[in-house]
Write a protein that holds these residues in place. Sequence first.
Motif, PDB file in Angstrom:
ATOM      1  N   ALA A   1       0.986  -1.138   0.017  1.00  0.00           N
ATOM      2  CA  ALA A   1      -0.082   0.066   0.056  1.00  0.00           C
ATOM      3  C   ALA A   1       0.916   1.345   0.043  1.00  0.00           C
ATOM      4  CB  ALA A   1      -1.019   0.028   1.239  1.00  0.00           C
ATOM      5  N   VAL A   2       1.988   1.406   0.879  1.00  0.00           N
ATOM      6  CA  VAL A   2       2.704   2.251   0.812  1.00  0.00           C
ATOM      7  C   VAL A   2       3.450   2.695  -0.478  1.00  0.00           C
ATOM      8  CG1 VAL A   2       5.140   3.204   1.822  1.00  0.00           C
ATOM      9  CG2 VAL A   2       3.102   2.228   3.233  1.00  0.00           C
ATOM     10  N   VAL A   3       4.098   1.335  -0.894  1.00  0.00           N
ATOM     11  CA  VAL A   3       4.767   1.636  -2.305  1.00  0.00           C
ATOM     12  C   VAL A   3       3.677   2.263  -3.560  1.00  0.00           C
ATOM     13  CG1 VAL A   3       5.962   0.287  -4.111  1.00  0.00           C
ATOM     14  CG2 VAL A   3       6.451  -0.089  -1.593  1.00  0.00           C
ATOM     15  N   ARG A   4       2.433   1.816  -3.438  1.00  0.00           N
ATOM     16  CA  ARG A   4       1.677   2.033  -4.318  1.00  0.00           C
ATOM     17  C   ARG A   4       1.106   3.445  -4.320  1.00  0.00           C
ATOM     18  NH1 ARG A   4      -3.412   2.947  -5.658  1.00  0.00           N
ATOM     19  NH2 ARG A   4      -4.132   2.090  -7.791  1.00  0.00           N
ATOM     20  N   PHE A   5       1.393   3.997  -3.045  1.00  0.00           N
ATOM     21  CA  PHE A   5       0.770   5.426  -2.899  1.00  0.00           C
ATOM     22  C   PHE A   5       1.725   6.465  -3.319  1.00  0.00           C
ATOM     23  CE2 PHE A   5       1.185   9.185   0.008  1.00  0.00           C
ATOM     24  CZ  PHE A   5       0.155   9.677  -0.152  1.00  0.00           C
ATOM     25  N   PHE A   6       3.036   5.904  -3.007  1.00  0.00           N
ATOM     26  CA  PHE A   6       4.189   6.912  -3.533  1.00  0.00           C
ATOM     27  C   PHE A   6       4.371   6.789  -5.128  1.00  0.00           C
ATOM     28  CE2 PHE A   6       4.985   7.238   0.973  1.00  0.00           C
ATOM     29  CZ  PHE A   6       4.917   8.470   1.406  1.00  0.00           C
ATOM     30  N   ALA A   7       4.130   5.645  -5.521  1.00  0.00           N
ATOM     31  CA  ALA A   7       4.440   5.376  -6.941  1.00  0.00           C
ATOM     32  C   ALA A   7       3.464   5.896  -7.793  1.00  0.00           C
ATOM     33  CB  ALA A   7       4.792   3.888  -7.117  1.00  0.00           C
TER      34      ALA A   7
END
Length: 345
Positions: free
Chosen positions: A96-102
Amino acid sequence: MDPERGSDQHEGERMDLDAYSEAHRARWDELDRLARRPPTSGDDVDRMLTDYRAAATDLARIRQVSPRSATGDRLSLTLHRARLRFTGTPVDPVTAVVRFFALQLPAALYRIRWVTIWVAVATIVIASVTAVWITSTPGAVDTFGTDSALRQYATQDFVDYYSDHGLGAFTAQVWTNNAYIAASMVAFGITGLFVPYSIVQNAMSLGVSASIMHSQGRLGDFFLYIAPHGQLELYSIFLAGGAGLMIAWSWIAPGHRTRAQALAEDGRALITVAIGLVLTLLMSGIVEGTVTRQDWAWPVKIGIGTVALALVLGYQWVVGGRAHRAGERGDVDEFDRGATEIVAG
């Protein structure tokens, strides 16, 4: 294209969506009921799986007619609940964090790129007009203080501001203050008045400071001391203003959506910008607290500020553009992806 024909076509699509919803409402309600509690029997599991597959197909069809709709959002939420019943675990936090920033954050920043530019242009024009008017009007600069007060501001206070406090405390103070201003512009953008007021106030403050520094022969110091951190700091404020104006516009001109629906959809996406601004303003605060006060050559200090701004611009325009073209809207919403998971499986 004939406007009346386009309107009739759109109205027809809405009518078809309403009819489709009525025809399948009972099955969706049954799936929602099953998803809200643990299954008590094998029959419940089988029924929920069958309804889940059918509802996922229904959502895909709804998205083809209306990519964003209240009906689709509610069904997407139901599918999300049912999917958690199958998996028993929430979305992986790291994913979820990776998807948020990417994807989500850069897409949200990309959506407001042109409004941000217009906010920047408006700020520069207002600040320039203010500074030129004060400088060219006899006695205008004297209204801001006595000669000794103006001299102290230009020769001591303006420069000493960057070194009077400890590095950590100064960085935290600058970050907190600017983050509050940016968050306020996003949060109160719905009023339609707060953002224009803040833009004008901020621009006029810059113009007044520049005119005072010019009156004391220190205009060069004004630009030198602002340039290292000010590039990213000001651009972050422009981003906040752009997000606030877009939120206001979502209910002023909602298009084919209801005002409540437009505000919910765009507000959810643009509030994401506020999270990003916390980070960009932290970068700006670090530059202001650690670079601006140093005795380094000005080209080095300004160059560091320029690199920081370039990184944010690349993230917004390049990474954000790629995420936007991939269909990302920028809102923190995992539900849309549930519509295709079971179909693909």
